[in-house]
Each structure stands twice: as C-alpha cells, then as structure tokens.
Design a protein around this motif. Structure first.
Motif, PDB file in Angstrom:
ATOM      1  N   GLU A 396     -23.047 -36.239  47.180  1.00 38.21           N
ATOM      2  CA  GLU A 396     -23.740 -35.769  48.377  1.00 38.21           C
ATOM      3  C   GLU A 396     -23.988 -36.990  49.263  1.00 38.21           C
ATOM      4  O   GLU A 396     -24.643 -37.939  48.864  1.00 38.21           O
ATOM      5  CB  GLU A 396     -25.053 -35.071  48.021  1.00 38.21           C
ATOM      6  CG  GLU A 396     -24.839 -33.707  47.392  1.00 38.21           C
ATOM      7  CD  GLU A 396     -26.105 -32.871  47.320  1.00 38.21           C
ATOM      8  OE1 GLU A 396     -27.039 -33.118  48.111  1.00 38.21           O
ATOM      9  OE2 GLU A 396     -26.168 -31.980  46.459  1.00 38.21           O
ATOM     10  N   THR A 397     -23.424 -36.956  50.469  1.00 39.66           N
ATOM     11  CA  THR A 397     -23.453 -38.128  51.339  1.00 39.66           C
ATOM     12  C   THR A 397     -24.727 -38.169  52.176  1.00 39.66           C
ATOM     13  O   THR A 397     -25.460 -37.181  52.277  1.00 39.66           O
ATOM     14  CB  THR A 397     -22.237 -38.122  52.279  1.00 39.66           C
ATOM     15  OG1 THR A 397     -22.329 -36.999  53.158  1.00 39.66           O
ATOM     16  CG2 THR A 397     -20.938 -38.025  51.483  1.00 39.66           C
ATOM     17  N   ALA A 398     -24.947 -39.301  52.796  1.00 40.49           N
ATOM     18  CA  ALA A 398     -26.152 -39.490  53.604  1.00 40.49           C
ATOM     19  C   ALA A 398     -26.193 -38.571  54.818  1.00 40.49           C
ATOM     20  O   ALA A 398     -27.268 -38.264  55.335  1.00 40.49           O
ATOM     21  CB  ALA A 398     -26.252 -40.948  54.058  1.00 40.49           C
ATOM     22  N   ASP A 399     -25.014 -38.106  55.274  1.00 36.86           N
ATOM     23  CA  ASP A 399     -24.987 -37.219  56.436  1.00 36.86           C
ATOM     24  C   ASP A 399     -24.924 -35.745  56.043  1.00 36.86           C
ATOM     25  O   ASP A 399     -24.521 -34.891  56.826  1.00 36.86           O
ATOM     26  CB  ASP A 399     -23.826 -37.569  57.369  1.00 36.86           C
ATOM     27  CG  ASP A 399     -22.482 -37.539  56.669  1.00 36.86           C
ATOM     28  OD1 ASP A 399     -22.445 -37.393  55.434  1.00 36.86           O
ATOM     29  OD2 ASP A 399     -21.449 -37.652  57.366  1.00 36.86           O
ATOM     30  N   GLY A 400     -25.321 -35.451  54.807  1.00 36.49           N
ATOM     31  CA  GLY A 400     -25.461 -34.072  54.384  1.00 36.49           C
ATOM     32  C   GLY A 400     -24.166 -33.336  54.116  1.00 36.49           C
ATOM     33  O   GLY A 400     -24.069 -32.136  54.371  1.00 36.49           O
ATOM     34  N   LYS A 401     -23.174 -34.026  53.577  1.00 35.24           N
ATOM     35  CA  LYS A 401     -21.897 -33.399  53.240  1.00 35.24           C
ATOM     36  C   LYS A 401     -21.581 -33.636  51.772  1.00 35.24           C
ATOM     37  O   LYS A 401     -22.239 -34.433  51.098  1.00 35.24           O
ATOM     38  CB  LYS A 401     -20.779 -33.968  54.119  1.00 35.24           C
ATOM     39  CG  LYS A 401     -20.940 -33.677  55.602  1.00 35.24           C
ATOM     40  CD  LYS A 401     -19.793 -34.287  56.397  1.00 35.24           C
ATOM     41  CE  LYS A 401     -19.955 -34.004  57.892  1.00 35.24           C
ATOM     42  NZ  LYS A 401     -18.872 -34.631  58.682  1.00 35.24           N
ATOM     43  N   GLN A 403     -18.595 -34.883  49.069  1.00 36.37           N
ATOM     44  CA  GLN A 403     -17.411 -35.746  49.011  1.00 36.37           C
ATOM     45  C   GLN A 403     -16.913 -35.775  47.580  1.00 36.37           C
ATOM     46  O   GLN A 403     -17.700 -35.712  46.637  1.00 36.37           O
ATOM     47  CB  GLN A 403     -17.783 -37.159  49.463  1.00 36.37           C
ATOM     48  CG  GLN A 403     -16.687 -38.197  49.304  1.00 36.37           C
ATOM     49  CD  GLN A 403     -17.195 -39.611  49.578  1.00 36.37           C
ATOM     50  OE1 GLN A 403     -18.156 -39.808  50.308  1.00 36.37           O
ATOM     51  NE2 GLN A 403     -16.572 -40.593  48.977  1.00 36.37           N
ATOM     52  N   GLU A 469     -14.241 -34.263  52.202  1.00 36.90           N
ATOM     53  CA  GLU A 469     -13.696 -35.622  52.246  1.00 36.90           C
ATOM     54  C   GLU A 469     -13.438 -36.111  50.823  1.00 36.90           C
ATOM     55  O   GLU A 469     -14.174 -35.780  49.890  1.00 36.90           O
ATOM     56  CB  GLU A 469     -14.678 -36.555  52.951  1.00 36.90           C
ATOM     57  CG  GLU A 469     -14.185 -37.991  53.087  1.00 36.90           C
ATOM     58  CD  GLU A 469     -15.236 -38.927  53.669  1.00 36.90           C
ATOM     59  OE1 GLU A 469     -14.957 -40.136  53.747  1.00 36.90           O
ATOM     60  OE2 GLU A 469     -16.320 -38.440  54.022  1.00 36.90           O
TER      61      GLU A 469
END
Length: 474
Positions: A396-401, A403, A469
């Motif tokens: 879970e990425t910092a921009d809410g996606k 990966q 991603e």
C-alpha cells in the motif's frame, strides 16, 4: 465459481471478399486455429468469428457484454478499419489483447512474384498483412483511453506467442479468482505493527471479492461441535502431510486436530477462499485454547488452496492467494537474517506454511517459545523446495494505491535455523545486500509471499489487468 470466459474475434474488410476469391475463408481458418489453441488453456471461448463491418462490430460488443467475457483476444487477420474494432471493445469493457500474428515466418517471395496477376498477388499479400492496421487500432485505443496489450509473432510454430497468450489467460484466471474470492478476517491486528494495517475498501476496489469479518468466538464455538470421530480423521490426515515429531504430546495433537476440524467448518460456513487472522485470546481461556492450536489446521487449509496469513496481514493474504492461484504455492515469509559469508538471505516465519512447496515432509513440532504471542501449541518447520522462487509483496503506497513488488531468486540447500518455523536460504542475482536495499526502498510491509518457479512475467500481466503498478527488483 464460474469458469473464466475469453472472447475471440478477428477483423477483416467486407469489401475484400468479392475482390479476392478465398480470402474470407482463409482468414476465418486462421481464427479457427487460434480458437483451437485457446481451448488448451482451460477457459470457455466465445468465438464471434470474423467481424468485417461496423454493424457486426456493434453486435459483437453487445454479445461479449451479454456473455460476460473476462478478456478479449482480437486477432488482426488482415487490414481492417478501426471502426470494426472500437465498438466491440468499448461495449465489452474488458481488457483486450491484440494478436498481431503472421500466418508464416515470411512470404514466399519467389512464388508470390510468379503469381498470374496483381489481383491474385494483392489477395495473397492481404493474407499476410496482419501488422498493417495495428498502428491504426493502437491509435484509436490510446485516444479512447482503452488499455490494450500486444502479442506479435507467427500464428504457427511460434512458442513465444503461445507462451504469452497462455500467461495472459493464466493472469485473467487469477483476476477472476480474486474478484470472486471470499477473504475471512478473524481476530485483530497485532498491536504496533503499523506497516500491516490495510485499507480494506482499497483492496475491494482493486481486487474485488468479499471480506467476511469473523469473531474468534465463532471458531471457539465450532470447536464445541467437533466429534472424536472427526478428530481421529483429522489426525490421520495430519500424519500423511506432516512428519510429526516424537515430542508432540497426544494432548497437543488432539487440541490441534480439534481446531483444524473447526477451521474446516468455519471455511465451509463462510465459503472462504483465504483467511487472515491473529488473536492472543489473553484473558479468555477458551479463545486462548483455540488460537494457540491453529497452526496445524491453517497449514492444512493453505495446502488445499485456502491460504492463511498470520498477524492479520491482509495484504499478504492477497499475495498468497495470488501465488496459489498461479499454482506456485505461496507461503508466508519475512527476512530472518543475512548471511554475508554465503551471500544469501534467510527468510521464513512462524505460523502456517504451504506444504505443497516444501522440501520434503514438514515437521510438526511443539512450541516452547512463541515470540510475543501465546507460548504453547504446535508449529511447523519446513524449507521451501530448492530451485527457482518468486517473492510477491502487495504494497500500500503513500498515495493510497496498491503496488506489486516482485523478486525472482533461488531457494538453496544449506543450514537453516531449526526453531519450529518455516525457514529457507535464498540467493538473488543482485546479491543479498543489494536485494534487501532495493526491496526495502519500495516501502513494503515486512511480510511477503514466496512461491516456487519464476512467475514474475505472469504476475506483471495480472497487474496490467488489475491496473496495479508493479516493481521488480531482480
């Protein structure tokens, strides 16, 4: 769960058929060859044949949508107008793979140039000009914001083409499985592991599926319904799967088998395809008895295609389900230690393992120390089978996606820590030091899933289908 449905259509230009005798039949034959090959990959094929007018394109799009196909293969047989393509794909609203396949490795130039007239020559050329309209189609897809993917090569005697096609279907099957999967969430997070906490709505939005929140009390209640006959049968199953060590007491084996039967009942009741759990049960003797005896049962579930992740690690339950759905296993793991002498990374974990990818029979051992958790019960000890492996972390990425983080390596023989946990030695092409730094730089949680074989190319295709991603570090 219903079977994956794959749509197939070819494109042509209706104006050609009267001009070039036999061309329509020849191109339709090419589509039949693709259909026959696709049938080998375990999907239902919805073949709409040759679409050669805009009117047929609109009908095809509606048919694919009605059939609920998961993926479309567009076979570009010859030059055709993009107006015979866009209505199909736009209406169907599923990923499309463009097959740019020549019927042979090359045109027989000498024979071609001896043909009796230029009309015959043009008809022969049109049977070979699959590559011609692909830029036109790509342009329209790009301008229409329609994702598309390409497989370029020969219709026959081209294993690279069919490997790519098979991988796309395999990836679509996994996406289909995730969409229909029921993930059980039982218990609570392990306090303080901030990297573990997940956005459940995000997971549902990306992967689909359903998440069933389950109380540990329900599992404890199901234990009360287990009969001695069921326990005996489960112990017999365990003897086939595990190398039960002599210091496993009859009392602990009985406890573990009772909980394993209850877990089977829980899975059947909620139709679970995967499970993430954690609960100490401290202060509640019944729940503590339940949760300190789950590892044997959760390992058996994992072996049956229902992967179980400990520490309530939702992201890793998803990663394990992905690996398992690709047929690669998918066992819960994390860094244990670095071995700079041999340039390898020691990885493993306590809790459930995946018996299908074990090197030999798994040992079932009693626990004296269970770090940070209840210090009793049985645990499993195994190494992943030696050979190629793939690591997958759902990040879970910092921009809410979401990966996918990938690495391919090798499980090697050698000394491991015999502490009642999964434990293996992994070598990476970049070296242990560089692998760890590159992996950590992506900010994953400290858990990941390990499976046998190098399947990064398949997981990348799944990522494309899901709009996720992907990053591969080696």
């Amino acid at each position: 769960m219903n079977t994956l449905k794959v749509g197939l259509f070819g494109i042509g230009l209706a104006a050609y058929w009267e001009q070039f005798e036999g061309l329509q039949q020849r191109l339709s034959g090419y589509i039949d060859i693709v259909h026959q090959q696709l049938q080998h990959y375990g999907a239902d094929i919805v073949n709409l044949g040759l679409i050669d007018t805009p009117e047929k394109a609109f009908e095809a799009g509606s048919r694919f949508r009605k059939e609920e196909v998961d993926l479309i293969f567009l076979y570009v047989t010859t030059y055709a107008l993009s107006s015979t393509v866009l209505p199909v794909v736009k209406r169907a609203k599923v990923p499309v793979i463009v097959l740019n396949l020549s019927p042979a490795a090359a045109i027989d130039y000498a024979t071609f140039n001896k043909l009796p007239n230029r009309t015959t020559m043009t008809g022969e050329w049109l049977a070979f000009c699959a590559a011609c309209p692909v830029p036109e189609i790509a342009s329209v897809f790009k301008r229409s914001h329609i994702p598309f993917y390409q497989v370029t090569g020969m219709l026959q005697n081209d294993p690279i083409v069919w490997k790519e096609v098979e991988e796309w279907i395999a990836a679509a099957k996994v996406a289909h499985t995730l969409y229909h999967n029921r993930l059980g969430l039982m218990g609570n997070y392990y306090g303080g592991m901030l990297d573990i906490y997940s956005n459940l709505t995000l997971h549902a939005a990306v992967f689909g599926g359903h998440m069933e929140i389950i109380e540990v009390d329900e599992l404890s209640g199901l234990r009360n319904t287990v009969s001695e006959t069921e326990i005996t049968a489960k112990l017999q199953e365990a003897q086939q799967v595990f190398d039960i060590q002599p210091d496993c007491s009859p009392e602990e084996l009985h406890r573990a088998a009772k909980t394993a039967v209850a877990l089977d009942k829980l899975v059947e009741k909620h139709q679970l395809g995967s499970l993430a759990y954690y609960h100490k049960g401290s202060g509640n003797a019944i729940n503590e008895d339940t949760m300190s005896s789950v590892i044997m049962g959760t390992s058996l579930l994992t072996a049956q295609g229902i992967p179980v992740a400990g520490e309530y690690e939702v992201k890793n339950a998803q990663a394990m389900k992905i690996m398992d759905s690709f047929g690669a296993g998918g066992s819960f793991t994390e860094y244990y230690a670095m071995d700079y002498q041999d340039d390898i990374v020691l990885m493993g974990h306590d809790g459930p393992c995946h018996p299908v990818i074990a090197a030999g029979k798994i040992k079932l051992k009693p626990l004296q120390v269970y770090h940070g958790k209840v210090g009793k019960g049985l645990s499993v000890e195994m190494s992943v089978a030696h050979g190629p492996v793939t690591l997958l972390s759902v990040v879970e990425t910092a921009d809410g996606k979401l990966q996918f983080l990938l690495a391919e390596g090798v499980s090697e023989a050698g000394p491991i820590l015999e502490i009642g946990n999964t434990n293996s030695r992994y070598r990476f092409s970049t070296g242990a030091r560089n692998f760890v730094e590159a992996w950590n730089a992506e900010g994953p949680a400290h858990h990941c899933a390990v499976g046998k074989g190098h399947i990064a190319s398949r997981i990348k295709k799944l990522a494309e289908l899901l709009g996720v991603e992907v990053k591969q570090v080696c």
